[in-house]
Design a protein around this motif. Sequence first.
Motif, PDB file in Angstrom:
ATOM      1  N   VAL A  48      -7.427  46.369  38.718  1.00  0.00           N
ATOM      2  CA  VAL A  48      -8.622  46.465  37.168  1.00  0.00           C
ATOM      3  C   VAL A  48      -9.340  45.063  37.632  1.00  0.00           C
ATOM      4  CG1 VAL A  48      -7.273  47.124  35.266  1.00  0.00           C
ATOM      5  CG2 VAL A  48      -7.114  44.803  35.813  1.00  0.00           C
ATOM      6  N   ASN A  49     -10.426  45.070  36.678  1.00  0.00           N
ATOM      7  CA  ASN A  49     -11.643  44.005  37.259  1.00  0.00           C
ATOM      8  C   ASN A  49     -11.142  43.145  36.028  1.00  0.00           C
ATOM      9  OD1 ASN A  49     -12.306  45.018  34.986  1.00  0.00           O
ATOM     10  ND2 ASN A  49     -14.249  46.090  35.077  1.00  0.00           N
ATOM     11  N   THR A 129      -8.639  36.873  40.258  1.00  0.00           N
ATOM     12  CA  THR A 129      -9.890  35.770  40.042  1.00  0.00           C
ATOM     13  C   THR A 129     -10.392  35.079  40.857  1.00  0.00           C
ATOM     14  OG1 THR A 129     -10.191  37.113  38.516  1.00  0.00           O
ATOM     15  CG2 THR A 129     -11.520  35.430  38.754  1.00  0.00           C
ATOM     16  N   GLY A 130      -8.812  34.369  41.052  1.00  0.00           N
ATOM     17  CA  GLY A 130      -9.216  32.653  41.555  1.00  0.00           C
ATOM     18  C   GLY A 130      -9.318  32.635  43.223  1.00  0.00           C
ATOM     19  N   GLY A 134     -14.707  37.657  43.124  1.00  0.00           N
ATOM     20  CA  GLY A 134     -15.383  38.065  41.757  1.00  0.00           C
ATOM     21  C   GLY A 134     -13.929  38.364  40.305  1.00  0.00           C
ATOM     22  N   PRO A 135     -14.225  38.366  39.424  1.00  0.00           N
ATOM     23  CA  PRO A 135     -13.437  38.661  38.776  1.00  0.00           C
ATOM     24  C   PRO A 135     -11.888  39.928  39.219  1.00  0.00           C
ATOM     25  CG  PRO A 135     -15.006  38.396  37.281  1.00  0.00           C
ATOM     26  CD  PRO A 135     -15.541  38.580  38.346  1.00  0.00           C
ATOM     27  N   SER A 185     -14.194  47.372  42.028  1.00  0.00           N
ATOM     28  CA  SER A 185     -14.935  47.324  42.860  1.00  0.00           C
ATOM     29  C   SER A 185     -14.263  47.391  44.694  1.00  0.00           C
ATOM     30  CB  SER A 185     -16.395  46.718  43.345  1.00  0.00           C
ATOM     31  OG  SER A 185     -16.919  46.393  44.375  1.00  0.00           O
ATOM     32  N   PRO A 186     -14.683  47.947  45.392  1.00  0.00           N
ATOM     33  CA  PRO A 186     -13.683  48.351  46.406  1.00  0.00           C
ATOM     34  C   PRO A 186     -13.711  46.868  47.550  1.00  0.00           C
ATOM     35  CG  PRO A 186     -14.429  50.905  46.202  1.00  0.00           C
ATOM     36  CD  PRO A 186     -15.208  49.743  44.973  1.00  0.00           C
ATOM     37  N   LEU A 187     -15.657  46.687  47.121  1.00  0.00           N
ATOM     38  CA  LEU A 187     -15.597  45.449  47.667  1.00  0.00           C
ATOM     39  C   LEU A 187     -15.209  44.481  47.607  1.00  0.00           C
ATOM     40  CD1 LEU A 187     -19.647  45.862  47.768  1.00  0.00           C
ATOM     41  CD2 LEU A 187     -18.272  45.451  49.713  1.00  0.00           C
ATOM     42  N   VAL A 188     -14.835  44.254  46.059  1.00  0.00           N
ATOM     43  CA  VAL A 188     -14.351  43.021  45.923  1.00  0.00           C
ATOM     44  C   VAL A 188     -12.191  43.334  46.221  1.00  0.00           C
ATOM     45  CG1 VAL A 188     -12.880  41.808  44.067  1.00  0.00           C
ATOM     46  CG2 VAL A 188     -15.420  42.643  43.834  1.00  0.00           C
TER      47      VAL A 188
END
Length: 209
Positions: A48-49, A129-130, A134-135, A185-188
Amino acid sequence: MELFDTATVLTRVMTSGVVMSIEKSDRELPGLERLLTKRTGRAHAVLVNSRSAAVHAALAGQGIGHGDTVSVPELSPKDAAFLAWLGVEVADEPGPAAFEHIALDAGRAHLLDEQARALRAPALVVDLTGLGFGPAAAVLTDDRTVWARAERLKIFGAYDLRTMWTQEESETDLIPGVQFNYRLSPLVAACARMALSQAVRPLTTGAPS
């Protein structure tokens, strides 16, 4: 984290043509799921985001919602506020934990295996996130029903990707009243996977024996 490593990962994702998590051909999200299940010893992962989304999914996966009372050890003020917003009360007396949580950053990513295997709650929230991209967060569980309910909380989660073109539901009892834009996101996901893969335990130095 070396800059060229991040650039390589981002280039790989961008040139793949798959930059949205609703694409069936995405490989980054499943890759992070496999890494997290391997590192934590859990059978299933829900990506999840945000941390709040993971807390929500961990509870919803167990059928916990408005009007219920839960026990959660070491609950942060932000998590407590979010549970209050969901209408979930926190028990005054300690009891079996509804979920346990781990927050990772670049300096603690190597501890995931050790920390996760010491926890026993039916759902484990891992805040990514850390790591600095990004989250991002995940819910880990050994219970397939918990995983399925948590996954269905996301718009275009794993179940929706199976049925979005056919409009046919295979498990109607899992349909939540409301779904949320909790997709990662796939990027994250790709960057978080890179950070976790490269995490190593710091070397200890001392006088030779």
